[in-house]
Design an enzyme around this catalytic site. Structure first.
Site, PDB file in Angstrom:
ATOM      1  CG  HIS A  93      -2.793   6.499  -6.149  1.00 33.75           C
ATOM      2  ND1 HIS A  93      -2.325   5.293  -6.617  1.00 33.75           N
ATOM      3  CD2 HIS A  93      -2.879   6.354  -4.809  1.00 33.75           C
ATOM      4  CE1 HIS A  93      -2.150   4.470  -5.608  1.00 33.75           C
ATOM      5  NE2 HIS A  93      -2.475   5.087  -4.492  1.00 33.75           N
ATOM      6  CG  ASP A 145      -1.510   5.079  -9.914  1.00 32.44           C
ATOM      7  OD1 ASP A 145      -1.039   6.209  -9.642  1.00 32.44           O
ATOM      8  OD2 ASP A 145      -1.916   4.274  -9.062  1.00 32.44           O
ATOM      9  N   GLY A 247      -1.341   1.906   1.666  1.00 33.51           N
ATOM     10  CA  GLY A 247      -0.008   2.249   2.166  1.00 33.51           C
ATOM     11  C   GLY A 247       1.103   1.551   1.400  1.00 33.51           C
ATOM     12  CB  SER A 249      -0.101   3.166  -3.243  1.00 34.86           C
ATOM     13  OG  SER A 249      -1.352   2.605  -3.395  1.00 34.86           O
ATOM     14  N   GLY A 250       2.580   2.596  -4.816  1.00 36.07           N
ATOM     15  CA  GLY A 250       3.845   3.158  -5.302  1.00 36.07           C
ATOM     16  C   GLY A 250       4.982   2.174  -5.161  1.00 36.07           C
TER      17      GLY A 250
HETATM   18  N1  ARG Z   1      -4.290   2.490  -3.303  1.00 36.67           N
HETATM   19  C1  ARG Z   1      -3.607   1.863  -2.244  1.00 36.67           C
HETATM   20  C2  ARG Z   1      -2.584   2.804  -1.623  1.00 36.67           C
HETATM   21  O1  ARG Z   1      -2.712   3.987  -1.813  1.00 36.67           O
HETATM   22  C3  ARG Z   1      -3.046   0.539  -2.653  1.00 36.67           C
HETATM   23  C4  ARG Z   1      -4.101  -0.453  -2.633  1.00 36.67           C
HETATM   24  C5  ARG Z   1      -3.729  -1.760  -3.140  1.00 36.67           C
HETATM   25  N2  ARG Z   1      -4.842  -2.565  -2.883  1.00 36.67           N
HETATM   26  C6  ARG Z   1      -4.992  -3.837  -3.211  1.00 36.67           C
HETATM   27  N3  ARG Z   1      -6.045  -4.467  -2.847  1.00 36.67           N
HETATM   28  N4  ARG Z   1      -4.065  -4.462  -3.906  1.00 36.67           N
HETATM   29  O2  ARG Z   1      -1.767   2.408  -0.832  1.00 36.67           O
END
Ligand code: ARG
Length: 861
Positions: A93, A145, A247, A249-250
């Site tokens: 994503h 993902d 932030g 993510s990944g």
């Molecule tokens: N989708 C988020 C990103 O792009 C990560 C979110 C993780 N959230 C959580 N509540 N664990 O950085």
């Protein structure tokens, strides 16, 4: 088996030569990925040197050497993990927007970085040659993902840059294992990682699929549930507070097994961050072994997939019967209303105590105006050492470490807030216990049960607690009664400008409340939220509109890093929640709102200005509330012909005949005097009744607007009365008001000046009975209701107009709501007063005459 157990030791022995990893890349012995020993030889998952997000803390430099930062447009966007010299594992994503993969050229990979502030010393950057995403990836909530980034040139491995180990598809991470997530993401919702942007780490526990699904099956934030899919993994805690966030993510979720770190998950998504019963969702890396191997095929050295050691016992089913432990709110529980376990008394030497609320283990929220030294100087008060905070059930007073005023330095009434940090955190239990704070999007439902609580300086008013019970008004009422003219009403989910309590009991006359401020506590599912604050109203009455606290949640969490922001707990939005059109408030008069009634009016909505006027226990007349303590009625109905003494008159508001309106919304008053205008000759048709005390404006008792003159064109008009004077259920009959000329011609010679004639819509003639003297109302284009006239004795069609009495009404009722005439077109002057000759003779039957007249004007026009 034993062979595998020995493996880690062997790896440990060869680890010092790992710096030469790159050079060995061409070694033929490493071309066999199936050869376990050789594969293990590509060492992974070992930070060296071993020194050593939300609720996390700064990582040690080099503690997580596989962690990379993925930059785009010059800034950090996502995390990733180095799995081989030329490969980084991340989340799909991060790279797919609206179904299209972003060009690899826009991305760069920063390796070996710790703090992202200033020159990235020791770090190096690699361009991205390719981004690979599974074909079946569409969006985070549908899984898959995962992404692989091939670097344009291999990373320079060293103590701060090393690959992590990848789990095989058969790898089982035990539930409850403590693992670590790392990243440069936000440290709370809406709170970015502060400079110097040091990598954060947080310990998260793996949750079994069943345990996690159980949490996600309970409606949480936004009333949503979620169905987990294969290939997803949860880590975190039912009580929340520690989590990854935007932030991160990944980035990797790693678990230590047999001395090596395996990447169990890729940070993928969550619902908010750190919220209760909403653990973070990760891509389960083990599920993607085959896909990863396929993508990196032929690339040497590839990632390492060390065998799990010890091997999981095959054939053992995964425990699915884990009992589901959901977390309950840790804030906002009180033994009974009034015994608030968060009530904090701040004692500043030399001034009276100030009341605030405990919002976390170490922070108290209170009005900034309690601390005048804050306002007079920019600096924190020097005598902070002498300040004390008293909390319920604490043997000793707490000391104060810090005072932080609201970020809006003006401390206007809406942000009159300061936070006090205690020197030492208190143990939370039944008392002290923090109050819950609402998130920005919180929607307190109309009808929510609320209480007023002391806030700021003041003495408790004895025995007054029952007067502080309230129900919340709907947003439309709150904004249109107390908001600004023509303002649009925020729909659910958009923070309101005000929260309005409607009190359960009537105001006690002559009592003035002894506080400088109030706070509004509202309950959802037995949990109390600090919903609003408000300075003391100057009129001595109980406050009616509060500043919502939900807009301050991000400032409070930013400062406290751990105040108890709690999700909305009640979701039955009712008809207001389904309202899709944006509504605007009808225009106001100089004395505020008048003639308000929601449109379309749901069942059971009152005509808030319609009063029952009970005369000496016999006759009941219609009355109309025209000011906080004045009702207008027809003279003939309230005064016997010739009588001059004021009878015993009671006025009821907030009644709708037999329909079950809660007793608490009914208002009754005695009439203390009757005022008539000075007229020569005839008895004036309109009478003003003065009430024994003022009526608080509310949806069940609100003054009407008054019509300034002329005949409202284009407005829809109604006669509002009762079908039956016994049960008095209000009915409205649609009418049109005739032009003065038509009216004059129809009733030539017999009408007193200022009389209005109406024609009923088809079939509506007999809706209202006439002995109670019903009023004539119109709804203006702006939406407010105006009073145009009151019925003349015994007549269905004739009404005494209000406008000729404007001066008398305004002088008697200081707060009468006359609309400005400009909004109302007047009839154009009509040529002469000549009536068609046949009309006078036909006037025995007004209907027939009217028909004739209409016919004539049509043919003439
Ligand atoms: N989708 C988020 C990103 O792009 C990560 C979110 C993780 N959230 C959580 N509540 N664990 O950085």
């Amino acid at each position: 088996m034993s062979q595998h157990l020995l493996l880690p030791l062997a790896i440990l022995a060869i680890s010092p030569i790992l710096g030469a990893f790159q050079d060995s890349a061409l070694s033929p012995t490493q071309e066999e990925p199936e050869d376990l020993d050789k594969e293990a030889g590509r060492d992974c998952g070992r930070p060296e040197p071993s020194g050593r997000i939300m609720g996390g803390s700064d990582a040690q430099p080099g503690a997580w050497p596989w962690q990379v930062s993925l930059h785009r447009g010059g800034g950090h966007m996502c995390g990733g993990a180095l799995i081989a010299p030329s490969w980084v594992l991340s989340a799909a994503h991060c790279f797919v927007t609206n179904g299209t993969l972003e060009p690899a050229a826009e991305w760069s990979v920063v390796l070996g970085v710790h703090s992202q502030d200033g020159p990235l010393d020791g770090a190096h950057v690699r361009a991205v040659a390719a981004i690979l995403v599974p074909d079946n990836y569409s969006s985070v909530d549908r899984g898959a993902d995962v992404a692989l980034l091939r670097l344009a040139s291999p990373a320079r491995l060293g103590p701060a840059v090393r690959p992590v180990c990848l789990p095989r598809a058969s790898h089982r991470f035990a539930h409850g294992t403590a693992c670590w997530a790392t990243g440069w993401g936000d440290i709370q919702e809406t709170d970015p990682l502060p400079v110097p942007w040091v990598l954060q780490e947080v310990k998260l526990r793996l949750l079994g699929e069943a345990a996690c699904q159980c949490l996600y099956s309970r409606p949480g934030p936004f009333n949503l549930t979620f169905q987990l899919l294969p290939g997803m993994l949860c880590a975190g805690y039912p009580e929340g507070r520690r989590d990854t966030c935007q932030g991160d993510s990944g980035g990797p979720l790693v678990c230590k097994e047999g001395g090596r770190w395996f990447q169990a998950g890729i940070t993928s998504f969550g619902f908010g961050c750190g919220r209760r019963n909403r653990p973070g969702v990760f891509t389960a890396v083990a599920s993607y072994e085959a896909w990863i191997r396929e993508q990196v095929l032929g690339s040497e050295p590839g990632p390492a997939f060390p065998t799990q050691s010890p091997q999981p016992q095959s054939g053992l089913p995964e425990p699915t019967d884990e009992n589901c432990t959901i977390a309950l709110p840790e804030c906002g529980k009180a033994p009974r209303p009034g015994a608030w376990p968060w009530e904090a008394q701040v004692v500043v030497p030399g001034s009276r105590p100030c009341y605030g609320a405990l919002v976390s283990e170490s922070w108290v929220l209170a009005p900034a105006s309690c601390f005048p030294s804050l306002i007079s100087s920019d600096r924190a008060p020097r005598d902070l050492d002498a300040w004390r905070v008293l909390l319920p059930s604490r043997p000793r007073a707490e000391q104060v470490a810090r005072l932080v005023p609201h970020e809006n330095a003006s401390w206007d009434d809406a942000s009159n807030l300061a936070l006090l940090q205690l020197r030492a955190p208190v143990n939370l239990s039944a008392a002290p216990r923090p109050v819950c704070l609402p998130h920005l999007e919180h929607y307190f439902l109309p009808g929510s049960r609320c209480r007023l609580a002391r806030w700021g300086r003041g003495e408790p008013a004895p025995g007054a607690s029952s007067l502080l019970e309230a129900e919340l008004l709907g947003t439309w009422w709150c904004h249109c009664l107390y908001g600004s003219q023509g303002a649009s009403v925020p729909p659910p989910g958009v923070p309101p400008q005000a929260l309005c309590p409607a009190y359960q009991e009537e105001e006690v006359e002559g009592r003035c409340w002894n506080y400088s401020h109030w706070s509004l506590l509202c309950r959802e599912e037995g949990t109390w939220f600090l919903a609003g604050i408000r300075d003391f109203p100057s009129d001595c009455l109980r406050p009616r509109a509060f500043y919502p606290l939900q807009t301050h949640g991000s400032w409070i969490s930013h400062v406290t890093r751990g105040a108890y922001l709690e999700d909305q707990l009640a979701w039955d939005w009712g008809p207001e929640g389904e309202e899709t059109e944006t509504q605007t408030c009808p225009p106001y008069t100089e004395h505020g709102a008048c003639g308000l009634r929601p449109e379309p009016a749901p069942m059971g909505v009152l005509w808030p200005w319609l009063a029952e006027v009970h005369i000496a226990g016999e006759q009941v007349c219609t009355g109309i509330l025209v000011g906080p303590d004045w009702v207008l009625a027809a003279t003939h109905c309230v005064l016997r012909p010739g009588s001059t003494t004021v009878p015993y008159i009671e006025v009821y508001l907030g009644r709708a005949g037999a329909s079950p309106i809660p007793q608490s919304r009914q208002v009754s008053r005695l009439v203390t005097s009757i005022h008539l205008p000075r007229h020569l000759g005839l008895r004036p048709p309109l009478a003003l009744l003065e009430l024994s005390s003022r009526v608080e404006p509310s949806p069940s008792a609100l003054p009407i607007c008054l019509h300034p003159g002329g005949t409202p064109l284009g407005a829809s008009c109604w006669v509002l009365g009762w079908k039956d004077p016994q049960d008095r259920v209000p009915v409205a009959a649609a009418v049109s008001i005739l032009t003065p000329r038509l009216c004059h011609c129809l009733y030539q010679g017999i009408l007193p000046p200022g009389t209005l004639c109406v024609q009923y819509a088809e079939g509506q003639e007999d809706r209202c009975e006439v002995t109670s003297a019903p009023p004539l109302l119109c709804q203006t284009e702006g939406g407010s209701w105006v009073l145009v006239g009151m019925a003349i004795r015994g007549s269905q069609e004739l009404f005494a107009a209000i406008s000729p009495e404007e001066t008398w009404i305004s002088q008697t009722v200081g707060e009468a709501h006359f609309l400005t005439p400009s909004g109302f077109p007047h009839w154009l002057p009509e040529g002469g007063d000549l009536c068609p000759p046949d009309l006078a003779s036909a006037s025995g039957s007004p209907r027939a005459a009217l028909f004739l007249l209409l016919l004539i004007s049509l043919t003439q026009g």
